[in-house]
Every structure is written in C-alpha cells, then in structure tokens.
Design a protein around this motif. Structure first.
Motif, PDB file in Angstrom:
ATOM      1  N   GLN A 151      40.486 -12.571 -41.185  1.00  0.00           N
ATOM      2  CA  GLN A 151      40.136 -13.292 -42.368  1.00  0.00           C
ATOM      3  C   GLN A 151      39.120 -14.564 -42.026  1.00  0.00           C
ATOM      4  OE1 GLN A 151      44.021 -14.729 -43.251  1.00  0.00           O
ATOM      5  NE2 GLN A 151      44.740 -12.897 -44.028  1.00  0.00           N
ATOM      6  N   LEU A 152      39.461 -15.321 -41.106  1.00  0.00           N
ATOM      7  CA  LEU A 152      38.452 -16.361 -40.478  1.00  0.00           C
ATOM      8  C   LEU A 152      36.998 -15.613 -40.030  1.00  0.00           C
ATOM      9  CD1 LEU A 152      40.756 -18.632 -38.310  1.00  0.00           C
ATOM     10  CD2 LEU A 152      39.919 -19.007 -40.957  1.00  0.00           C
ATOM     11  N   GLY A 153      37.066 -14.702 -39.431  1.00  0.00           N
ATOM     12  CA  GLY A 153      35.687 -14.099 -39.066  1.00  0.00           C
ATOM     13  C   GLY A 153      34.779 -13.353 -40.267  1.00  0.00           C
ATOM     14  N   THR A 154      35.422 -12.788 -41.305  1.00  0.00           N
ATOM     15  CA  THR A 154      34.800 -12.345 -42.483  1.00  0.00           C
ATOM     16  C   THR A 154      34.323 -13.629 -43.085  1.00  0.00           C
ATOM     17  OG1 THR A 154      36.775 -11.875 -43.701  1.00  0.00           O
ATOM     18  CG2 THR A 154      35.486 -10.030 -42.489  1.00  0.00           C
ATOM     19  N   ALA A 155      35.303 -14.515 -43.361  1.00  0.00           N
ATOM     20  CA  ALA A 155      34.836 -15.733 -44.179  1.00  0.00           C
ATOM     21  C   ALA A 155      33.651 -16.600 -43.403  1.00  0.00           C
ATOM     22  CB  ALA A 155      36.094 -16.764 -43.978  1.00  0.00           C
ATOM     23  N   LEU A 156      33.593 -16.461 -42.239  1.00  0.00           N
ATOM     24  CA  LEU A 156      32.778 -17.343 -41.724  1.00  0.00           C
ATOM     25  C   LEU A 156      31.240 -16.473 -41.652  1.00  0.00           C
ATOM     26  CD1 LEU A 156      31.424 -19.471 -39.597  1.00  0.00           C
ATOM     27  CD2 LEU A 156      32.214 -18.110 -37.724  1.00  0.00           C
ATOM     28  N   LEU A 157      31.425 -15.173 -41.442  1.00  0.00           N
ATOM     29  CA  LEU A 157      30.016 -14.240 -41.742  1.00  0.00           C
ATOM     30  C   LEU A 157      29.495 -14.440 -43.230  1.00  0.00           C
ATOM     31  CD1 LEU A 157      28.480 -11.882 -40.562  1.00  0.00           C
ATOM     32  CD2 LEU A 157      29.981 -10.482 -41.263  1.00  0.00           C
ATOM     33  N   THR A 165      33.079 -23.288 -46.693  1.00  0.00           N
ATOM     34  CA  THR A 165      33.035 -21.896 -47.190  1.00  0.00           C
ATOM     35  C   THR A 165      34.119 -21.180 -46.686  1.00  0.00           C
ATOM     36  OG1 THR A 165      30.629 -22.074 -47.699  1.00  0.00           O
ATOM     37  CG2 THR A 165      31.596 -19.928 -47.596  1.00  0.00           C
ATOM     38  N   THR A 166      34.154 -21.100 -45.162  1.00  0.00           N
ATOM     39  CA  THR A 166      35.156 -20.638 -44.448  1.00  0.00           C
ATOM     40  C   THR A 166      36.474 -20.791 -44.757  1.00  0.00           C
ATOM     41  OG1 THR A 166      33.671 -20.337 -42.510  1.00  0.00           O
ATOM     42  CG2 THR A 166      35.853 -19.993 -42.190  1.00  0.00           C
ATOM     43  N   LEU A 167      36.802 -22.053 -44.934  1.00  0.00           N
ATOM     44  CA  LEU A 167      38.087 -22.414 -45.319  1.00  0.00           C
ATOM     45  C   LEU A 167      38.482 -22.101 -46.751  1.00  0.00           C
ATOM     46  CD1 LEU A 167      38.185 -25.901 -43.672  1.00  0.00           C
ATOM     47  CD2 LEU A 167      39.317 -23.954 -42.647  1.00  0.00           C
ATOM     48  N   TRP A 168      37.551 -22.076 -47.550  1.00  0.00           N
ATOM     49  CA  TRP A 168      37.752 -21.573 -48.897  1.00  0.00           C
ATOM     50  C   TRP A 168      38.187 -20.304 -49.090  1.00  0.00           C
ATOM     51  CZ3 TRP A 168      38.911 -22.963 -53.461  1.00  0.00           C
ATOM     52  CH2 TRP A 168      38.902 -22.056 -54.889  1.00  0.00           C
ATOM     53  N   ILE A 169      37.352 -19.345 -48.361  1.00  0.00           N
ATOM     54  CA  ILE A 169      37.441 -18.058 -48.543  1.00  0.00           C
ATOM     55  C   ILE A 169      38.921 -17.498 -47.820  1.00  0.00           C
ATOM     56  CG2 ILE A 169      36.713 -15.790 -47.881  1.00  0.00           C
ATOM     57  CD1 ILE A 169      33.919 -16.560 -47.944  1.00  0.00           C
ATOM     58  N   ALA A 170      39.188 -18.174 -46.739  1.00  0.00           N
ATOM     59  CA  ALA A 170      40.514 -17.866 -46.059  1.00  0.00           C
ATOM     60  C   ALA A 170      41.634 -18.185 -46.899  1.00  0.00           C
ATOM     61  CB  ALA A 170      40.364 -18.517 -44.696  1.00  0.00           C
ATOM     62  N   THR A 171      41.756 -19.356 -47.444  1.00  0.00           N
ATOM     63  CA  THR A 171      42.621 -19.938 -48.300  1.00  0.00           C
ATOM     64  C   THR A 171      42.865 -19.065 -49.624  1.00  0.00           C
ATOM     65  OG1 THR A 171      42.042 -22.089 -47.515  1.00  0.00           O
ATOM     66  CG2 THR A 171      43.460 -21.885 -49.577  1.00  0.00           C
ATOM     67  N   VAL A 172      41.900 -18.757 -50.351  1.00  0.00           N
ATOM     68  CA  VAL A 172      42.140 -17.861 -51.395  1.00  0.00           C
ATOM     69  C   VAL A 172      42.565 -16.643 -50.816  1.00  0.00           C
ATOM     70  CG1 VAL A 172      40.880 -16.723 -53.539  1.00  0.00           C
ATOM     71  CG2 VAL A 172      40.173 -19.014 -52.745  1.00  0.00           C
ATOM     72  N   VAL A 173      41.884 -15.757 -50.030  1.00  0.00           N
ATOM     73  CA  VAL A 173      42.561 -14.404 -49.724  1.00  0.00           C
ATOM     74  C   VAL A 173      43.884 -14.514 -49.370  1.00  0.00           C
ATOM     75  CG1 VAL A 173      42.536 -12.861 -47.577  1.00  0.00           C
ATOM     76  CG2 VAL A 173      40.265 -13.645 -48.760  1.00  0.00           C
ATOM     77  N   ASN A 174      44.478 -15.828 -48.683  1.00  0.00           N
ATOM     78  CA  ASN A 174      45.655 -15.619 -48.191  1.00  0.00           C
ATOM     79  C   ASN A 174      46.800 -16.081 -49.522  1.00  0.00           C
ATOM     80  OD1 ASN A 174      46.443 -15.464 -45.155  1.00  0.00           O
ATOM     81  ND2 ASN A 174      44.676 -16.802 -45.036  1.00  0.00           N
ATOM     82  N   PRO A 227      52.024  -2.385 -39.897  1.00  0.00           N
ATOM     83  CA  PRO A 227      51.862  -3.736 -39.721  1.00  0.00           C
ATOM     84  C   PRO A 227      51.256  -4.292 -38.749  1.00  0.00           C
ATOM     85  CG  PRO A 227      54.045  -3.309 -40.837  1.00  0.00           C
ATOM     86  CD  PRO A 227      53.380  -2.041 -40.168  1.00  0.00           C
ATOM     87  N   LEU A 228      50.068  -4.999 -38.900  1.00  0.00           N
ATOM     88  CA  LEU A 228      49.304  -5.877 -37.872  1.00  0.00           C
ATOM     89  C   LEU A 228      50.040  -7.141 -37.719  1.00  0.00           C
ATOM     90  CD1 LEU A 228      45.731  -5.099 -39.115  1.00  0.00           C
ATOM     91  CD2 LEU A 228      46.983  -3.650 -37.276  1.00  0.00           C
ATOM     92  N   SER A 229      49.600  -7.897 -36.782  1.00  0.00           N
ATOM     93  CA  SER A 229      50.179  -9.177 -36.249  1.00  0.00           C
ATOM     94  C   SER A 229      49.736 -10.282 -37.123  1.00  0.00           C
ATOM     95  CB  SER A 229      50.098  -9.368 -34.532  1.00  0.00           C
ATOM     96  OG  SER A 229      48.636  -9.782 -34.519  1.00  0.00           O
ATOM     97  N   ALA A 230      50.315 -11.276 -37.396  1.00  0.00           N
ATOM     98  CA  ALA A 230      49.881 -12.318 -38.240  1.00  0.00           C
ATOM     99  C   ALA A 230      48.580 -12.796 -37.548  1.00  0.00           C
ATOM    100  CB  ALA A 230      50.709 -13.343 -38.585  1.00  0.00           C
ATOM    101  N   LYS A 231      48.444 -12.897 -36.485  1.00  0.00           N
ATOM    102  CA  LYS A 231      47.293 -13.556 -35.843  1.00  0.00           C
ATOM    103  C   LYS A 231      46.147 -12.641 -35.905  1.00  0.00           C
ATOM    104  CE  LYS A 231      48.046 -15.710 -31.861  1.00  0.00           C
ATOM    105  NZ  LYS A 231      48.498 -15.909 -30.306  1.00  0.00           N
ATOM    106  N   THR A 232      46.342 -11.480 -35.502  1.00  0.00           N
ATOM    107  CA  THR A 232      45.129 -10.649 -35.671  1.00  0.00           C
ATOM    108  C   THR A 232      44.510 -10.767 -37.343  1.00  0.00           C
ATOM    109  OG1 THR A 232      46.233  -8.826 -34.104  1.00  0.00           O
ATOM    110  CG2 THR A 232      44.531  -8.129 -35.950  1.00  0.00           C
ATOM    111  N   LYS A 233      45.310 -10.688 -38.433  1.00  0.00           N
ATOM    112  CA  LYS A 233      44.851 -10.700 -39.650  1.00  0.00           C
ATOM    113  C   LYS A 233      44.329 -12.106 -39.626  1.00  0.00           C
ATOM    114  CE  LYS A 233      48.869  -9.680 -41.522  1.00  0.00           C
ATOM    115  NZ  LYS A 233      49.846  -9.301 -42.707  1.00  0.00           N
ATOM    116  N   LEU A 234      44.718 -13.020 -39.344  1.00  0.00           N
ATOM    117  CA  LEU A 234      44.133 -14.350 -39.493  1.00  0.00           C
ATOM    118  C   LEU A 234      42.707 -14.514 -38.914  1.00  0.00           C
ATOM    119  CD1 LEU A 234      44.215 -17.552 -40.493  1.00  0.00           C
ATOM    120  CD2 LEU A 234      45.284 -17.993 -38.152  1.00  0.00           C
ATOM    121  N   TYR A 235      42.608 -13.914 -37.709  1.00  0.00           N
ATOM    122  CA  TYR A 235      41.366 -14.135 -36.915  1.00  0.00           C
ATOM    123  C   TYR A 235      40.334 -13.087 -37.857  1.00  0.00           C
ATOM    124  CZ  TYR A 235      43.354 -16.115 -32.784  1.00  0.00           C
ATOM    125  OH  TYR A 235      43.861 -16.899 -31.877  1.00  0.00           O
TER     126      TYR A 235
END
Length: 354
Positions: free
Chosen positions: A122-128, A150-159, A112-120
C-alpha cells in the motif's frame, strides 16, 4: 452520465460470469474462515475483479475513442484533448498502481497475505503515485511534504475502505455515494477528464452493489476494497475543491474529509479501540459502526442504510462548502462535528455483537 451508466451495466451483466469462475479460481469466502465472518454460505470473492476488468476496459475504449475519433466528441471535451498528452504520465501511474493494488488484493483473497506485506505494498503504490502521478498541493510547501501527505492520504483511504467492507452493501454503497459527490463537483468545475474518471469509478461501484445488496451474491474482497479505496483517494486529489475566483472560503478544502468522513472515522475509532484492548489493529472484529447499529437493534440491512444516510448528510454538507461564505461554512462544519460526535457516542456506547 453515459459513462457511469455503461460501467454500471457492464459490471452488472458480467458479474455472473465472474461468479461462475470463482470456484475454479479458488476465490470463495467460506463461513467462519475468520472469527468475525458470519455469512451463511460460501460466497464468491470476485466483485473486485469484475469492477477492475470493466474499469480498465472502458478506460481503454475511452482513450482510444478520443484519439481515433476526436470529431465525435462533444465540443467541450474536444477542446481538452491537447491536455491529454500532459495527463498521460499521471494517468498511466494511477492505472498501474490501481492494477497493482487490485492484483495484490486478489492474491490476498485467494490466500491471505501477511499484514506487513500488504502495508508495504500500500505504501509503495501510494509513494509511486506521489512521485509520478497526482499529488496533494496545499499552497507553497516543500516537495517532500507533498509526497508525504499524498502517500499517507492514499494509504489511509485504502485501509479505511478495506476496514469498511464488513457488511453487504456497506463499502460499495458508501463508495458510490462518494463518487457521486466527487463527480458533481468535478463537473461543476469543468474538469472533464476528472469527471469521466469519477463517473467510471462510481459506475463500477454501483454495478457491483446490484449483486451485493441487500443479499450478497458476491463479495468485493480485498481486491475490490483496495481498488475502490485507491480510486477514491486519487479522485480527491484530482478534483478541484477550492478556486480563488469562485470559492468564497478556504474551508472548501475540507470537502474530501467530509465526503469520506464516515469510513475514515470508522477506521480511526476501530484502530484506537483495538489498541486500547491490546489487540492487533489488522485483525478484523465486530467493533465497526455497522456492528454498533446492529447492537442497538437494527437489522444488518437497516444498519447499512443508516450509514448510507450518514454519508449523504456529510456529502451534502461538503458540497455546499463550494458556495457558502466563511461564517456559513463554519456552521456547516459545526453540524458535521455534531454528526461526528454522534457517531463516536454510538461507537463507544453500544456493545458489538459477538
């Protein structure tokens, strides 16, 4: 449909091989490894790896086939080949980000990775994706706002899909249903590349589902939920829901929200409940809609089937927005609002099993 069937068949056939390697790879989900997990025995967490492998394999085969054997393609597909060069960068971006999220999820499944690592991540790939790939275009808006949406949409759906993976067949089934509606819409719009994308994505989800429901021989894990969530988010961006020449109402733009209404609503309510109880939003629990149905007396299989039906109801209502005039579209949205209210009553009224 041929691509959908091929993807389903390959995942179904290759899954036993991935299951055999799960122990050697350290990809087993053991009972009570987290407080909310109550499965009876250690289960391989390689569903996401199998789906991703087949998805990328068939994507490569399709692209090579289109480039090397263009005359073998149906006429309507051959006509779109000149547009493949234009789509190269967005497609490469989507493939890279999907791979990155799948690998990150696989690492998390192993340790298991930290929640912060996963969030960063997710946001990084969404922004890219927003910067180099497809992005949400709603009228004439500033470029920065398009990137942000776009970034918020992708991160929201992934989560949302990650949260929704809490019962056998739940996330895989809802993803399959959503891709079926998106495939139908993109086919009706004549978006051949997008239609193939949806067929390939829906096919791997269905192939996994055959090994995950009603009894789970394998779990998709964070690898699978992140991978499918990203593909769903991107598909909703790629698919054309409104066209000024043949769509009677702008309300058709609400179609992606309706197609994914159940997982999105579940994620929102669960997060709000955790905040109200002063609990971390990233720690899993038994407060999801599926657990509420079980608390009402349904078996786990029946609860999953009930949620599939809700997704079908939302999807069919969404699909009809392609043709209905504004007043009829408002009635459909009113029906969807009633369904959302019902879900909220269940979420807030039934006590989840401990």
């Amino acid at each position: 449909m041929l691509l959908w069937g091929a993807a389903t068949l390959l995942v179904a056939l290759l899954m036993p091989l991935f299951r055999q390697g799960a122990c050697a790879w350290g990809l087993l989900d053991r009972p009570r490894s987290e407080g909310h997990k109550n499965h009876a025995q250690a289960t391989p967490v390689v569903g996401g790896a199998a789906m991703g492998t087949v998805w990328f394999l068939l994507l490569a085969v399709c692209l090579l086939g289109a480039l090397l054997l263009p005359h073998a393609l149906p006429p309507q597909l051959a006509e779109t080949l000149p547009g493949l060069a234009t789509a190269a960068r967005p497609l490469a971006t989507v493939a890279l980000c999907a791979l990155a999220l799948a690998v990150m999820g696989l690492l998390d499944d192993r340790k298991p990775l930290s929640a912060k690592t996963k969030l960063y991540f997710q946001l990084g790939t969404a922004l890219l994706t927003a910067l180099l790939g497809p992005r949400i275009l709603v009228g004439i808006v500033p470029l920065w706002l398009s990137w942000l949406l776009t970034t918020l949409w992708i991160a929201t759906v992934v989560n949302a899909m990650n949260f929704f993976d809490n019962m056998n067949g739940l996330a895989g089934g809802v993803a399959t249903i959503a891709f079926a509606f998106l495939f139908t819409i993109s086919t009706l719009r004549g978006q051949h590349f997008v239609s193939a994308f949806n067929a390939l994505s829906g096919g791997v989800a269905l192939g996994f589902l055959l090994h995950n429901f009603p009894r789970a021989k394998v779990f998709m894990g964070d690898c699978g939920s992140h991978f499918l969530g990203y593909l769903l988010a991107v598909s909703c961006i790629l698919t054309t829901f409104y066209h000024h020449e043949n769509t009677p109402s702008l309300l058709a733009l609400a179609i992606p929200l309706l197609v994914l209404a159940v997982p999105l609503l579940d994620a929102i309510t669960v997060v709000l409940l955790r905040l109200r109880l002063h609990k971390p939003i990233y720690v899993g629990d038994n407060r999801h809609l599926s657990h509420r149905f079980v608390a009402l007396g349904l078996s786990r299989t029946q609860a999953v089937l009930a949620i599939w039906l809700l997704s079908l109801l939302a999807g069919t209502g969404a699909l009809s927005l392609l043709w209905t005039p504004p007043m009829a579209a408002l009635l459909i949205l009113a029906q969807m609002a009633a369904m959302v209210t019902l879900i909220l009553l269940i979420q807030l009224g039934a006590h989840p099993p401990e």
